[in-house]
Design an enzyme around this catalytic site. Structure first.
Site, mmCIF file in Angstrom:
data_model
loop_
_atom_site.group_PDB
_atom_site.id
_atom_site.type_symbol
_atom_site.label_atom_id
_atom_site.label_comp_id
_atom_site.label_asym_id
_atom_site.label_seq_id
_atom_site.Cartn_x
_atom_site.Cartn_y
_atom_site.Cartn_z
ATOM 1 N N ARG A 189 50.866 29.136 41.020
ATOM 2 C CA ARG A 189 49.800 29.571 40.505
ATOM 3 C C ARG A 189 49.122 29.351 39.180
ATOM 4 N NH1 ARG A 189 46.639 34.509 43.344
ATOM 5 N NH2 ARG A 189 47.671 35.795 40.899
ATOM 6 N N LYS B 125 42.656 31.467 37.840
ATOM 7 C CA LYS B 125 43.164 32.681 37.475
ATOM 8 C C LYS B 125 42.799 32.647 35.818
ATOM 9 C CE LYS B 125 45.615 36.829 38.344
ATOM 10 N NZ LYS B 125 43.646 37.456 38.610
ATOM 11 N N GLU C 46 34.746 37.789 47.935
ATOM 12 C CA GLU C 46 35.615 38.472 47.460
ATOM 13 C C GLU C 46 35.431 39.644 46.662
ATOM 14 O OE1 GLU C 46 39.118 36.807 44.962
ATOM 15 O OE2 GLU C 46 37.068 35.974 43.121
HETATM 16 N N1 PMP Z 1 41.008 38.487 43.766
HETATM 17 C C1 PMP Z 1 40.845 38.760 42.385
HETATM 18 C C2 PMP Z 1 38.717 38.060 41.411
HETATM 19 C C3 PMP Z 1 41.510 38.904 41.477
HETATM 20 O O1 PMP Z 1 41.482 38.801 40.061
HETATM 21 C C4 PMP Z 1 42.929 38.893 41.651
HETATM 22 C C5 PMP Z 1 44.062 39.368 41.310
HETATM 23 N N2 PMP Z 1 43.246 41.073 40.896
HETATM 24 C C6 PMP Z 1 42.577 38.423 43.255
HETATM 25 C C7 PMP Z 1 41.803 37.978 44.122
HETATM 26 C C8 PMP Z 1 43.845 39.538 44.296
HETATM 27 O O2 PMP Z 1 45.282 38.099 44.162
HETATM 28 P P1 PMP Z 1 46.244 38.449 43.945
HETATM 29 O O3 PMP Z 1 47.067 39.209 45.166
HETATM 30 O O4 PMP Z 1 47.323 37.138 43.484
HETATM 31 O O5 PMP Z 1 46.950 39.631 43.428
#
Ligand code: PMP
Length: 288
Positions: A50, A149, A182
């Site tokens: 990622r 990200k 989200e």
């Molecule tokens: N959405 C956002 C905006 C995030 O910053 C994160 C990470 N904390 C997630 C979803 C979850 O992603 P992951 O399972 O890869 O930590």
């Protein structure tokens, strides 16, 4: 604490970056938050993949290969004697001038912090979270894809402030169309009529590594699961709701906007998913 900084392992007191670094000046960079459980770095390869995609999307050349990043992450954990904790891997555009131009930045800055994590208080895993929907909308995928990200978290931070003002630890962000995207730092899921539903990345969700793990668990356990457009109504009227994130893991939600979800207690599908998640984190990934 020992920090990896641009190829060297330095004491945290010496781990400094320039005020001309575009990561600081413009949030120009990408990162990963990764967990280590009992000496196992959970799904490290997925995180590094990622990271590569995020870098490609912002046209940042990866300064190390995936294998070199993996070794640097493992070595940072080893040097800190860290078997359980949270790892932050950051790549910034590097040092440039005061203009935006990324092409004037010589080389990316890379650092890795291997540390402890503060989780949600334990009672919320047992009793569930009460969350709210905040007014700040998740930035549109056509403006800045939430699948990247990136170091630009101001959109989420504004939402986090609004969550706190409403007395909640986490909050739902809607997209410009009013669908659930989200949460400020977590993906969201509902369970409805035995099926797990979660917003797609085109609705504004990060492709969370934990979210991907939930898809795998659902498949293995024969729980129907798919991406769907969700409105607040779908969460209010769901049988169960839970959030996932590298930091949060899997956490039940029992209230949204003052409406009780399902029975008001963490549900059986959430419990099953959590149980399998806890098993997976110990075996899937990279041993340091
Ligand atoms: N959405 C956002 C905006 C995030 O910053 C994160 C990470 N904390 C997630 C979803 C979850 O992603 P992951 O399972 O890869 O930590």
């Amino acid at each position: 604490m020992i920090i990896y900084l641009d190829g060297k392992y330095v004491d945290s007191a010496d781990a400094k970056v320039s005020v001309f670094d575009h990561g600081l000046l413009y949030g120009d960079g990408v990162f990963e938050g990764i967990r280590i459980y009992a000496g196992n770095i959970f799904r490290l390869d997925e995180h590094l993949e990622r990271l590569e995609m995020s870098a490609r999307a912002i046209m940042l050349d990866m300064p190390l290969t995936r294998a070199e990043f993996a070794e640097a992450v493992c070595e940072t954990c080893r040097r800190n004697d860290l078997n359980d904790g949270y790892i932050r891997l950051v790549i910034t555009r590097g040092i440039g001038d005061l203009g935006l131009a990324p092409w004037l930045c010589d080389k990316p800055t890379v650092f890795i912090i291997a540390s402890k994590i503060s989780l949600y208080p334990e009672e919320h895993y047992r009793d569930g979270l009460s969350i709210v929907t905040v007014p700040t909308r998740r930035i549109s995928p056509d403006a800045l894809p939430p699948t990247i990200k990136s170091l630009n978290y101001l959109n989420n931070i504004l939402a986090k402030i609004e969550a706190r003002q409403a007395g909640a630890l986490e909050a739902i962000m809607l997209n410009a169309q009013g669908y659930v995207a989200e949460c400020t730092a977590d993906n969201i899921f509902v369970v409805s009529k035995g099926e797990i539903l979660t917003p797609s990345s085109s609705a504004g969700a990060l492709k969370g590594i934990t979210r991907g793990t939930i898809f795998d668990i659902a498949k293995e356990q024969n729980i129907p699961m798919r991406e769907a457009d969700l409105m607040r109504y779908d969460v209010w009227c769901a049988d169960e709701c839970f959030l996932t994130g590298t930091g949060a893991e899997v956490i039940p939600v029992v209230k949204l906007d003052g409406r009780v979800i399902g029975t008001g207690k963490p549900g059986p599908v959430t419990a099953k998913v959590l149980e399998h998640f806890r098993r997976k984190v110990l075996v899937e990934g990279t041993r340091i």
